[in-house]
Design a protein around this motif. Structure first.
Motif: not given
Length: 200
Positions: A124, A128, A169-170, A172-173, A176-177
């Protein structure tokens, strides 16, 4: 000889390439639009998209290759025989786009370098970094001062509430937000080590 990464189902990949001899891939806005239309046709059925950016002479994509079961769910029974390997779907996209550019601009021959580049994204933190790198590409190349200013990337879709096929959504997750996503993209970063890894 360079080993070509196999596109395996369920995995995330950074896919990128440039025009042959650094030739421009996108000469005007309608070229970007046509490429994205072909992308929807050829890639949406076999992959989820987390980030993308189209520059003049190269592009970047971040995708997750769907599993066979996921592809089956989105196909009608009579379409199942059309399922092809992921690398072939990308090949079909690039071939279709090349044919259109050759016809529209009276050119011939290859348009993209071959084979197209791909890197497996294994965690992850790397996801990012690649998302931010892709969105910051226009800034790094001097087209704008912030990713929000560039029209041919997925950043606007990430922070918008409008309907999108992007896996917003993935994305953003992973940050975290949405506030963290935005603040991360407000901070300039040195991507030298990532570019060295990608052989860019």
């Amino acid at each position: 000889m360079q080993k070509i990464e196999t596109l395996e189902s369920g995995n995330y990949y950074h896919i990128y390439n440039r025009g042959i001899n650094s030739e421009n891939l996108f000469k005007e806005n309608r070229n970007h639009e046509y490429f994205l239309m072909l992308y929807t046709k050829h890639i949406d059925p076999i992959a989820e998209t987390l980030a993308w950016c189209l520059l003049k002479n190269h592009f970047h994509l971040l995708v997750r290759i769907k599993t066979f079961e996921e592809i089956l769910k989105s196909h009608k029974d009579y379409e199942i025989k059309k399922i092809i390997p992921a690398h072939q779907s990308f090949g079909n996209l690039f071939n279709a786009y090349t044919k259109a550019i050759n016809k529209g601009y009276n050119r011939h021959g290859a348009l993209f370098e071959r084979p197209f580049k791909r890197k497996l994204i294994s965690n992850e933190s790397y996801l990012r970094s690649v998302i931010k790198y892709i969105h910051y590409n226009p800034v790094n190349h001097g087209f704008c001062e912030h990713p929000i200013e560039y029209p041919w990337s997925s950043y606007s879709a990430c922070i918008s509430e409008k309907s999108t096929k992007l896996k917003r959504e993935k994305v953003i997750s992973l940050f975290e937000n949405i506030e963290n996503l935005k603040s991360s993209h407000n901070e300039k970063e040195n991507f030298t080590s990532l570019e060295e890894f990608l052989n860019l």
